[in-house]
Write a protein that holds these residues in place. Sequence first.
Motif, PDB file in Angstrom:
ATOM      1  N   VAL A   1      47.937  28.358  62.997  1.00 29.77           N
ATOM      2  CA  VAL A   1      48.051  26.971  62.493  1.00 29.77           C
ATOM      3  C   VAL A   1      47.033  26.801  61.599  1.00 29.77           C
ATOM      4  CG1 VAL A   1      47.245  24.456  63.332  1.00 29.77           C
ATOM      5  CG2 VAL A   1      49.022  26.145  64.756  1.00 29.77           C
ATOM      6  N   SER A   2      45.683  27.368  61.603  1.00 23.60           N
ATOM      7  CA  SER A   2      44.836  27.301  60.668  1.00 23.60           C
ATOM      8  C   SER A   2      45.198  27.899  59.353  1.00 23.60           C
ATOM      9  CB  SER A   2      43.188  27.952  61.052  1.00 23.60           C
ATOM     10  OG  SER A   2      43.154  27.483  62.423  1.00 23.60           O
ATOM     11  N   ALA A   3      45.831  28.911  59.365  1.00 26.81           N
ATOM     12  CA  ALA A   3      46.256  29.479  57.950  1.00 26.81           C
ATOM     13  C   ALA A   3      47.255  28.754  57.146  1.00 26.81           C
ATOM     14  CB  ALA A   3      46.953  30.878  58.448  1.00 26.81           C
ATOM     15  N   ALA A   4      48.064  28.061  58.058  1.00 31.81           N
ATOM     16  CA  ALA A   4      49.127  27.116  57.414  1.00 31.81           C
ATOM     17  C   ALA A   4      48.337  26.046  56.814  1.00 31.81           C
ATOM     18  CB  ALA A   4      50.038  26.665  58.502  1.00 31.81           C
ATOM     19  N   ALA A   5      47.497  25.495  57.549  1.00 31.36           N
ATOM     20  CA  ALA A   5      46.757  24.209  57.018  1.00 31.36           C
ATOM     21  C   ALA A   5      45.805  24.706  55.805  1.00 31.36           C
ATOM     22  CB  ALA A   5      45.656  23.860  58.129  1.00 31.36           C
ATOM     23  N   ALA A   6      45.611  26.086  55.535  1.00 32.59           N
ATOM     24  CA  ALA A   6      44.766  26.379  54.471  1.00 32.59           C
ATOM     25  C   ALA A   6      45.684  26.608  53.214  1.00 32.59           C
ATOM     26  CB  ALA A   6      43.887  27.751  54.889  1.00 32.59           C
ATOM     27  N   LEU A   7      46.815  26.499  53.316  1.00 32.33           N
ATOM     28  CA  LEU A   7      47.783  26.628  51.911  1.00 32.33           C
ATOM     29  C   LEU A   7      47.990  25.215  51.533  1.00 32.33           C
ATOM     30  CD1 LEU A   7      50.506  29.247  53.412  1.00 32.33           C
ATOM     31  CD2 LEU A   7      48.160  29.575  52.469  1.00 32.33           C
ATOM     32  N   ARG A   8      47.052  24.754  50.907  1.00 28.51           N
ATOM     33  CA  ARG A   8      47.102  23.262  50.266  1.00 28.51           C
ATOM     34  C   ARG A   8      47.464  23.494  48.816  1.00 28.51           C
ATOM     35  NH1 ARG A   8      48.563  21.248  53.460  1.00 28.51           N
ATOM     36  NH2 ARG A   8      48.202  19.299  52.163  1.00 28.51           N
ATOM     37  N   PRO A   9      48.249  22.342  48.370  1.00 27.45           N
ATOM     38  CA  PRO A   9      48.730  22.129  46.896  1.00 27.45           C
ATOM     39  C   PRO A   9      47.573  22.621  45.805  1.00 27.45           C
ATOM     40  CG  PRO A   9      49.501  20.354  47.960  1.00 27.45           C
ATOM     41  CD  PRO A   9      48.623  21.204  49.024  1.00 27.45           C
ATOM     42  N   ALA A  10      46.291  22.382  46.297  1.00 25.32           N
ATOM     43  CA  ALA A  10      45.191  22.299  45.406  1.00 25.32           C
ATOM     44  C   ALA A  10      44.859  23.806  45.057  1.00 25.32           C
ATOM     45  CB  ALA A  10      44.022  21.505  45.693  1.00 25.32           C
ATOM     46  N   ARG A  11      45.124  24.816  46.052  1.00 29.44           N
ATOM     47  CA  ARG A  11      44.977  26.038  46.031  1.00 29.44           C
ATOM     48  C   ARG A  11      46.030  26.763  45.546  1.00 29.44           C
ATOM     49  NH1 ARG A  11      44.041  28.336  50.744  1.00 29.44           N
ATOM     50  NH2 ARG A  11      42.803  30.047  49.841  1.00 29.44           N
ATOM     51  N   ARG A  12      47.046  26.263  45.073  1.00 28.32           N
ATOM     52  CA  ARG A  12      48.293  27.119  44.750  1.00 28.32           C
ATOM     53  C   ARG A  12      48.612  27.355  43.138  1.00 28.32           C
ATOM     54  NH1 ARG A  12      52.622  23.417  47.157  1.00 28.32           N
ATOM     55  NH2 ARG A  12      52.386  22.243  45.003  1.00 28.32           N
ATOM     56  N   ALA A  13      48.936  28.366  43.155  1.00 23.08           N
ATOM     57  CA  ALA A  13      49.305  28.926  41.690  1.00 23.08           C
ATOM     58  C   ALA A  13      50.986  28.868  41.692  1.00 23.08           C
ATOM     59  CB  ALA A  13      48.987  30.075  41.422  1.00 23.08           C
ATOM     60  N   THR A  14      51.650  28.357  40.804  1.00 22.51           N
ATOM     61  CA  THR A  14      53.019  28.604  40.812  1.00 22.51           C
ATOM     62  C   THR A  14      53.576  28.806  39.403  1.00 22.51           C
ATOM     63  OG1 THR A  14      53.282  26.814  42.384  1.00 22.51           O
ATOM     64  CG2 THR A  14      55.297  27.060  41.121  1.00 22.51           C
ATOM     65  N   VAL A  15      54.715  29.688  39.433  1.00 19.57           N
ATOM     66  CA  VAL A  15      55.399  30.078  38.059  1.00 19.57           C
ATOM     67  C   VAL A  15      56.859  29.658  38.159  1.00 19.57           C
ATOM     68  CG1 VAL A  15      55.617  32.574  38.625  1.00 19.57           C
ATOM     69  CG2 VAL A  15      55.397  31.722  36.254  1.00 19.57           C
ATOM     70  N   GLU A  16      57.277  29.131  37.214  1.00 24.02           N
ATOM     71  CA  GLU A  16      58.868  28.528  37.325  1.00 24.02           C
ATOM     72  C   GLU A  16      59.423  29.448  36.274  1.00 24.02           C
ATOM     73  OE1 GLU A  16      59.571  24.516  36.499  1.00 24.02           O
ATOM     74  OE2 GLU A  16      57.368  23.852  37.384  1.00 24.02           O
ATOM     75  N   VAL A  17      60.667  29.655  36.651  1.00 24.66           N
ATOM     76  CA  VAL A  17      61.597  30.534  35.682  1.00 24.66           C
ATOM     77  C   VAL A  17      62.776  29.411  35.152  1.00 24.66           C
ATOM     78  CG1 VAL A  17      63.452  32.139  35.370  1.00 24.66           C
ATOM     79  CG2 VAL A  17      61.407  32.763  36.907  1.00 24.66           C
ATOM     80  N   VAL A  18      62.398  28.983  33.917  1.00 33.46           N
ATOM     81  CA  VAL A  18      63.412  28.339  33.495  1.00 33.46           C
ATOM     82  C   VAL A  18      64.716  28.715  32.818  1.00 33.46           C
ATOM     83  CG1 VAL A  18      63.692  26.546  31.634  1.00 33.46           C
ATOM     84  CG2 VAL A  18      61.452  26.608  32.659  1.00 33.46           C
ATOM     85  N   PRO A  19      65.903  28.543  33.435  1.00 32.92           N
ATOM     86  CA  PRO A  19      67.057  29.431  33.177  1.00 32.92           C
ATOM     87  C   PRO A  19      67.378  29.310  31.580  1.00 32.92           C
ATOM     88  CG  PRO A  19      67.682  27.916  34.528  1.00 32.92           C
ATOM     89  CD  PRO A  19      66.158  27.745  34.397  1.00 32.92           C
ATOM     90  N   GLY A  20      67.465  30.196  30.773  1.00 32.35           N
ATOM     91  CA  GLY A  20      67.869  29.857  29.272  1.00 32.35           C
ATOM     92  C   GLY A  20      69.281  30.523  29.284  1.00 32.35           C
ATOM     93  N   GLY A  21      69.733  31.086  30.174  1.00 29.98           N
ATOM     94  CA  GLY A  21      71.292  31.535  29.932  1.00 29.98           C
ATOM     95  C   GLY A  21      72.493  30.771  30.084  1.00 29.98           C
ATOM     96  N   ALA A  22      72.028  29.616  31.013  1.00 31.25           N
ATOM     97  CA  ALA A  22      73.254  28.443  31.087  1.00 31.25           C
ATOM     98  C   ALA A  22      72.862  27.468  30.976  1.00 31.25           C
ATOM     99  CB  ALA A  22      73.781  28.926  32.465  1.00 31.25           C
ATOM    100  N   ALA A  23      73.718  26.460  30.606  1.00 33.46           N
ATOM    101  CA  ALA A  23      73.320  25.007  30.555  1.00 33.46           C
ATOM    102  C   ALA A  23      73.149  24.315  31.855  1.00 33.46           C
ATOM    103  CB  ALA A  23      74.218  24.279  29.599  1.00 33.46           C
TER     104      ALA A  23
END
Lengths: 439, 438
Positions: free
Chosen positions: A417-439
Amino acid sequence: MPALSARRVRIPTTSFPVEQFTLANGLRVVLAPDRSAPVVAVAVIYDVGIRSEPEGRTGFAHLFEHLMFQGSENLEKLAHFRYVQGSGGTFNGSTHLDYTDYYQFLPSNALERALFLEADRMRRPKITEENLRNQIDVVSEEIRVNVLNRPYGGFPWLKLPPVMFDTFPNAHDGYGSFVDLNAATVADAEDFFTTYYAASNATLALAGDFTVEQATELVQRHFADVPARPRPVRPSFAEPDLTAERRDSYVDERAPLPAFASAWRVPDPITDFDAYLPYVVLAEVLTDGDSSRLVERLVLKDRAVTGIGGYLGFMGEPFEVRDPTALLLSAHLPPGGAIDDVLRTVDEELDRLATDGLAAGELDRTKARIATQLLRDLDPVLGRALRMGTIAQQRGDAALTNELPRLLGEVTEESIVSAAAALRPARRATVEVVPGGAA
Amino acid sequence: MSRPVPALTPARKLKLPRTAERTLANGLTVIAARRPAVPLVELRLRIPFAKTNVARGMLLAETLLSGTSELSNVELSAQLQRIGGHLGASADPDRLLLGGAALTSGLPRLLELLGLVLTDAVYPAGEVAAERDRLADQIQVAKTQPAYLARAALNRRVYGRHPYANQTAEPAQVAAVRPTVLRSLHAERVHPAGSVLVIVGDVPPTKALDAAEAALSSWNGGGKTVELPPVPPIDGGPVLLADRPGSVQSSLRIGLPAVGRTDPDHAALQLANLVFGGYFSSRLVENIREDKGYTYSPRSAIEHSTAGSAIVVSADVATEVTTPALVETWYELGRLASTPVGADELEQARRYGIGTLQLSLATQAGLAGLMSSLAGSGLRLDWLTGHAERMASATTEQVSAVAARYFAPARAATVVLGDAKVVTPSLSAVFPIDDGED
């Protein structure tokens, strides 16, 4: 239908015998005898990985792994392959963030030969200009086949670290740039070998069909005269945790559908193992199978993602990585899927877990799955040699391998529960794949 | 100073695990082997599935575990988790394969849940709709993978009108499959007749058989036998060039004829394949990787399917060396087919072939997969003993004769997937090309 038994499942532990000692030249040795099948695994793990490679030489740790197969003090190019396979055995090597391993899996009558081959290249690999150029070409094709010529190549293990981290060791491309690879010289390789491939910076692990006495004698015979060199000082790769959310994206021309991966820093896996383990369990609570939190919600109910995985360590090796590392979530979305919506749902589910805790039976069944996975990893003698060798190297005692099921079994609901509580958006890094192959 | 490479000590004899076998009244064959290194069990169930519509077969595999009349997909998954277990299903043109594992103590429960799924999968409308979309997405992604595209092109080239030619559905075909169709396909084809269940793990074999009998005897045995026609002979002919604009590599794939495990040529063919490209110390790897650096992982493998076997050669090479890489590959085929195999290289391939048999028996999962795949050829583990003897006694003459028969480049079906604009000029200067346009 069969009764839904409420009996608690007993989680088995392992009790593989382990013998450990250190040679005078500093080589650490781990022996795990098992006479149940006439096969043996020999692994040599060097305490150097992608995070140690020099600036301007991205991909060098991996390129060097290739060079270790190109001949050695007493062996010509191609001889290593022929001796292993001509003994009925198989071999490979792999480069990780914090280590590089070399391994052989053979009928047990080839044990001494396998030790000879490893000792010979620990004394000196034969690195020539021709072999270097040849393996730069081979590695370039490896990068093309695994990264450049396919959709989602290198996602997320090469794409997320530069978003999350700022320093060269943690953030650079471990496969390397073609510019850096092509600039590598024989002298670079010689230096790298001298610095990092010292016996004192390596662990030799044997598992399978031998006796401790016999293996000890053979190890002494072949490795005792490997020259001693000082163990290099391993620098800290520490970086501060994120204090504000980081997002980045890139267009993948080959990818037809969107995807993203997020990561949060976790406690030091080595020095704070007790605090780290709940994250290992949490990743499974979130993503192991249809009854896990995020699969049930995001895949089955909302249909917001087509698949989601959660794991510790950028290369998915929770017990073979040092600090800093992370808990990762990686998901693929249907056409037109909205990543922001999915991230909001992830936050919602983490909040729900942090607020309401686990459901009855949820922790026990998750631990049962983890125990099975640990056992499956250790069933092959090769898996046992690699894990024991790496654990001995990073944690000082291979016997901890047998303790993992118990330690994971002791993880409490409160700590998850404590671990889940520590996964806050402010500590998060995210990378997105933008599809270029299909519209 | 030169140190000698140590000799091998005497080899321990090929050691087969203890097995037991029973055919239940409903026609299900159960084979169990003991391998006690860890307290787990592995199971593999192969159900004959020939001539099943590809889209329906794929979706049935995806949704078989989506729920029974009493357990939802989430409940089923939780029940499996409780015993540390999992189950998964996949379909191909020969069979539906269910695979799973659990803690040893969970074997009876794992088999019960398996039985429940086999006799009572309901294909709920909502779950089927969701899996239909997911499968369509997965197929769309697969169709951007060079490995997938190259193999699909080779299958069409090698198998012509045979069902093996087309092993993946189009997204639109998947979208058209309704739950009622899956329920009838299950009722028609998911039966024990001709099916083989393999159980491997830390359990006495007869106890495993008893557990299987207890859980699966009520599975309805009313199946029918459906057989595929034999695969057509492979014809040579022009190189099929499949265009993938912008590729930075070309994927070379070559199909050659092969024989099944029970054919008298099989052991010699396996040795010839090793010499050619079947392991790292092979001619193909030494030539186009270790000498020329054209590729990362060239290889050749013998693939066994129910209706026929084939050798498949593959290499992914830099676009600019497409033609020389294919020239070298064809050169090695021609050399193997037309000149004798060397005694040394045969000896080495022989030791590798025999030695790795031992390795393949050394894990629960490996053993279960091997037993299941042998069962697909109607064979049992003890076949390995004879196979080792046949490999041990094959002569250079036999291997060379077999090489001439099966590796002749004139019989090679060749596919190149890559950037046609870039590779056509040099490729067409050396090889007759079929660009796939009629």
